[in-house]
Design a protein around this motif. Structure first.
Motif, PDB file in Angstrom:
ATOM      1  N   ARG A 100       0.851  -1.198   0.000  1.00  0.00           N
ATOM      2  CA  ARG A 100       0.000   0.000   0.000  1.00  0.00           C
ATOM      3  C   ARG A 100       0.885   1.247   0.000  1.00  0.00           C
ATOM      4  O   ARG A 100       1.828   1.339   0.773  1.00  0.00           O
ATOM      5  CB  ARG A 100      -0.899   0.015   1.231  1.00  0.00           C
ATOM      6  N   ASP A 101       0.562   2.190  -0.894  1.00  0.00           N
ATOM      7  CA  ASP A 101       1.223   3.494  -0.904  1.00  0.00           C
ATOM      8  C   ASP A 101       0.328   4.489  -0.190  1.00  0.00           C
ATOM      9  O   ASP A 101      -0.874   4.582  -0.489  1.00  0.00           O
ATOM     10  CB  ASP A 101       1.488   3.979  -2.328  1.00  0.00           C
ATOM     11  N   ILE A 102       0.927   5.205   0.750  1.00  0.00           N
ATOM     12  CA  ILE A 102       0.200   6.195   1.540  1.00  0.00           C
ATOM     13  C   ILE A 102       0.864   7.541   1.319  1.00  0.00           C
ATOM     14  O   ILE A 102       2.074   7.682   1.514  1.00  0.00           O
ATOM     15  CB  ILE A 102       0.238   5.833   3.039  1.00  0.00           C
ATOM     16  N   THR A 103       0.075   8.527   0.883  1.00  0.00           N
ATOM     17  CA  THR A 103       0.603   9.871   0.674  1.00  0.00           C
ATOM     18  C   THR A 103      -0.014  10.796   1.711  1.00  0.00           C
ATOM     19  O   THR A 103      -1.205  10.702   1.993  1.00  0.00           O
ATOM     20  CB  THR A 103       0.300  10.380  -0.749  1.00  0.00           C
ATOM     21  N   PRO A 104       0.783  11.691   2.285  1.00  0.00           N
ATOM     22  CA  PRO A 104       0.261  12.539   3.356  1.00  0.00           C
ATOM     23  C   PRO A 104      -0.649  13.664   2.880  1.00  0.00           C
ATOM     24  O   PRO A 104      -1.403  14.216   3.667  1.00  0.00           O
ATOM     25  CB  PRO A 104       1.530  13.115   3.998  1.00  0.00           C
ATOM     26  N   ASN A 105      -0.616  13.988   1.595  1.00  0.00           N
ATOM     27  CA  ASN A 105      -1.315  15.193   1.134  1.00  0.00           C
ATOM     28  C   ASN A 105      -2.573  14.951   0.319  1.00  0.00           C
ATOM     29  O   ASN A 105      -3.170  15.899  -0.172  1.00  0.00           O
ATOM     30  CB  ASN A 105      -0.352  16.041   0.293  1.00  0.00           C
ATOM     31  N   ASP A 106      -2.975  13.704   0.128  1.00  0.00           N
ATOM     32  CA  ASP A 106      -4.217  13.465  -0.611  1.00  0.00           C
ATOM     33  C   ASP A 106      -4.954  12.282  -0.013  1.00  0.00           C
ATOM     34  O   ASP A 106      -4.499  11.639   0.919  1.00  0.00           O
ATOM     35  CB  ASP A 106      -3.961  13.263  -2.107  1.00  0.00           C
ATOM     36  N   ASN A 107      -6.110  12.011  -0.557  1.00  0.00           N
ATOM     37  CA  ASN A 107      -6.947  10.937  -0.028  1.00  0.00           C
ATOM     38  C   ASN A 107      -6.913   9.696  -0.899  1.00  0.00           C
ATOM     39  O   ASN A 107      -7.794   8.861  -0.811  1.00  0.00           O
ATOM     40  CB  ASN A 107      -8.398  11.429   0.100  1.00  0.00           C
ATOM     41  N   LEU A 108      -5.910   9.577  -1.753  1.00  0.00           N
ATOM     42  CA  LEU A 108      -5.832   8.421  -2.620  1.00  0.00           C
ATOM     43  C   LEU A 108      -5.292   7.218  -1.861  1.00  0.00           C
ATOM     44  O   LEU A 108      -4.366   7.334  -1.076  1.00  0.00           O
ATOM     45  CB  LEU A 108      -4.940   8.707  -3.833  1.00  0.00           C
ATOM     46  N   ASP A 109      -5.894   6.082  -2.105  1.00  0.00           N
ATOM     47  CA  ASP A 109      -5.459   4.835  -1.498  1.00  0.00           C
ATOM     48  C   ASP A 109      -4.998   3.927  -2.625  1.00  0.00           C
ATOM     49  O   ASP A 109      -5.810   3.469  -3.430  1.00  0.00           O
ATOM     50  CB  ASP A 109      -6.621   4.204  -0.734  1.00  0.00           C
ATOM     51  N   TYR A 110      -3.697   3.708  -2.731  1.00  0.00           N
ATOM     52  CA  TYR A 110      -3.112   2.839  -3.739  1.00  0.00           C
ATOM     53  C   TYR A 110      -2.790   1.507  -3.083  1.00  0.00           C
ATOM     54  O   TYR A 110      -2.017   1.454  -2.124  1.00  0.00           O
ATOM     55  CB  TYR A 110      -1.818   3.429  -4.300  1.00  0.00           C
ATOM     56  N   LEU A 111      -3.362   0.437  -3.617  1.00  0.00           N
ATOM     57  CA  LEU A 111      -3.125  -0.894  -3.079  1.00  0.00           C
ATOM     58  C   LEU A 111      -2.732  -1.811  -4.220  1.00  0.00           C
ATOM     59  O   LEU A 111      -3.424  -1.888  -5.239  1.00  0.00           O
ATOM     60  CB  LEU A 111      -4.381  -1.429  -2.389  1.00  0.00           C
TER      61      LEU A 111
END
Length: 147
Positions: A100-111
């Motif tokens: 899982r990629d987690i970015t602090p500035n958006d609400n996208l959830d990449y799995l």
């Protein structure tokens, strides 16, 4: 083009990689810092990526990659660190099955979900991976391993 610094822990696991870019773009990154954290069994748990922008002193978190699940089979792929192969340094001993990629500035959830088919020795011979963005699956990609 760049200078790399590697820091290792007492178990010879890579803990920190810092890339200093010789000629950064005007508003681009002058340094990239990668922090590595591991599960007790030695598989990579998380990699945090930070950037230090030209004319700034602090590193800012860009994203974190969390290796949420692994299989119990042997991983045949060497680890590559910012384009470099470091013999004897491993990020994972088993095959990651969920990342899982987690970015602090958006609400996208990449799995990223990965399924493997194995040979009789326990090594993968086929990998099928599929990315989900905010729960919506994208087309899968298949890879075949040749030994």
């Amino acid at each position: 083009m760049s200078e790399y610094q590697f820091q290792f822990d007492a178990s010879n696991r890579l803990k920190v990689l810092i890339e200093t870019i010789a000629k950064p773009a005007a508003n681009g990154a002058k340094k990239v810092k990668l922090l590595y954290s591991y599960y007790p069994n030695g598989n990579l748990w998380k990699m945090d990526t930070y950037f230090q922008i030209v004319n700034h002193n602090d590193f800012e978190l860009s994203y974190s990659r969390v290796y949420e699940a692994y299989d119990d089979k042997k991983n045949p792929e060497p680890a590559i660190f910012s384009g470099h192969f470091l013999p004897g340094i491993y990020l994972w001993f088993n095959n990651p099955t969920q990342i899982r990629d987690i970015t602090p500035n958006d609400n996208l959830d990449y799995l990223l979900r990965i399924n493997y088919t194995y040979n009789s020795a326990g090594y993968p011979i086929r990998r099928v991976q599929q990315i989900e963005i905010n729960g919506i699956p994208k087309p899968s990609i298949s890879y075949d391993y040749v030994y």
